[in-house]
Structures are given as structure tokens and as C-alpha cells.
Write a protein that holds these residues in place. Structure first.
Motif, mmCIF file in Angstrom:
data_model
loop_
_atom_site.group_PDB
_atom_site.id
_atom_site.type_symbol
_atom_site.label_atom_id
_atom_site.label_comp_id
_atom_site.label_asym_id
_atom_site.label_seq_id
_atom_site.Cartn_x
_atom_site.Cartn_y
_atom_site.Cartn_z
ATOM 1 N N PHE A 5 0.985 -1.353 -0.008
ATOM 2 C CA PHE A 5 0.219 0.082 0.120
ATOM 3 C C PHE A 5 0.904 1.361 0.086
ATOM 4 O O PHE A 5 0.487 2.169 -0.980
ATOM 5 C CB PHE A 5 -0.740 -0.108 1.187
ATOM 6 C CG PHE A 5 -2.050 0.948 1.202
ATOM 7 C CD1 PHE A 5 -3.474 0.787 0.543
ATOM 8 C CD2 PHE A 5 -1.922 2.225 1.537
ATOM 9 C CE1 PHE A 5 -4.312 1.556 0.373
ATOM 10 C CE2 PHE A 5 -2.894 3.091 1.544
ATOM 11 C CZ PHE A 5 -4.065 2.892 1.028
ATOM 12 N N THR A 8 2.503 1.771 -3.517
ATOM 13 C CA THR A 8 1.648 2.131 -4.369
ATOM 14 C C THR A 8 1.074 3.575 -4.282
ATOM 15 O O THR A 8 0.946 4.373 -5.227
ATOM 16 C CB THR A 8 0.373 1.210 -4.414
ATOM 17 O OG1 THR A 8 0.969 -0.176 -4.513
ATOM 18 C CG2 THR A 8 -0.712 1.623 -5.334
ATOM 19 N N HIS A 9 0.789 3.864 -2.914
ATOM 20 C CA HIS A 9 0.096 5.069 -2.743
ATOM 21 C C HIS A 9 1.005 6.106 -2.141
ATOM 22 O O HIS A 9 0.567 7.163 -2.107
ATOM 23 C CB HIS A 9 -0.971 4.977 -1.963
ATOM 24 C CG HIS A 9 -2.267 3.863 -2.779
ATOM 25 N ND1 HIS A 9 -2.688 4.336 -3.670
ATOM 26 C CD2 HIS A 9 -2.521 2.675 -2.446
ATOM 27 C CE1 HIS A 9 -3.599 3.178 -4.271
ATOM 28 N NE2 HIS A 9 -3.499 2.151 -3.284
ATOM 29 N N TYR A 13 -0.838 2.443 5.316
ATOM 30 C CA TYR A 13 -2.398 2.249 5.495
ATOM 31 C C TYR A 13 -2.898 2.573 6.784
ATOM 32 O O TYR A 13 -4.034 3.051 6.559
ATOM 33 C CB TYR A 13 -2.621 0.676 5.608
ATOM 34 C CG TYR A 13 -4.121 0.169 5.608
ATOM 35 C CD1 TYR A 13 -4.721 0.136 4.450
ATOM 36 C CD2 TYR A 13 -4.637 -0.288 6.695
ATOM 37 C CE1 TYR A 13 -6.138 0.019 4.441
ATOM 38 C CE2 TYR A 13 -5.864 -0.614 6.876
ATOM 39 C CZ TYR A 13 -6.573 -0.569 5.555
ATOM 40 O OH TYR A 13 -8.014 -0.807 5.551
ATOM 41 N N TYR A 16 -3.934 6.246 5.856
ATOM 42 C CA TYR A 16 -5.132 6.172 5.122
ATOM 43 C C TYR A 16 -6.306 5.692 5.782
ATOM 44 O O TYR A 16 -7.406 6.414 5.740
ATOM 45 C CB TYR A 16 -4.911 5.041 3.929
ATOM 46 C CG TYR A 16 -6.024 4.650 3.043
ATOM 47 C CD1 TYR A 16 -6.541 5.543 1.997
ATOM 48 C CD2 TYR A 16 -6.869 3.349 3.676
ATOM 49 C CE1 TYR A 16 -7.555 5.129 1.313
ATOM 50 C CE2 TYR A 16 -7.965 3.126 2.940
ATOM 51 C CZ TYR A 16 -8.310 4.014 1.672
ATOM 52 O OH TYR A 16 -9.527 3.804 1.148
#
Length: 52
Positions: A5, A8-9, A13, A16
């Protein structure tokens, strides 16, 4: 999952999960990427397969 995660971002997490503004930005990015991926198969000049 947390590492993928983050890669990718660009955020963890937990960040997020706890920040609604980050969630909104990530989901908008996902929608843009999905729309872009769908448009690739619809262009005849790309030679991609498109569904009818």
C-alpha cells in the motif's frame, strides 16, 4: 499489505485508514487510473482487445 500500500500510494495504510482526506485522494486516484486503464482497450489504434 501495508508495504505494498505504501509503495503504491506513498502513504501507510494506518495513515489512510485514520485520515478521511487521504482516503478521498487515494480513491480519486484509483478512479482516474481505472478510467485510464479502461480507455486503453477501447482505442482501435492501440491494437488492444475491447469488449462489446
Amino acid at each position: 499489505m501495508a508495504q505494498s500500500f505504501r509503495s503504491t500510494h506513498g502513504i501507510g495504510y494506518e495513515d489512510y485508514r485514520l485520515n478521511p482526506k487521504l482516503q478521498l485522494e487515494v480513491e480519486k486516484q484509483r478512479e482516474r487510473e481505472y478510467a485510464r486503464s479502461q480507455s486503453f482497450g477501447m482505442r482501435p489504434e492501440t491494437g488492444g482487445h475491447h469488449q462489446t
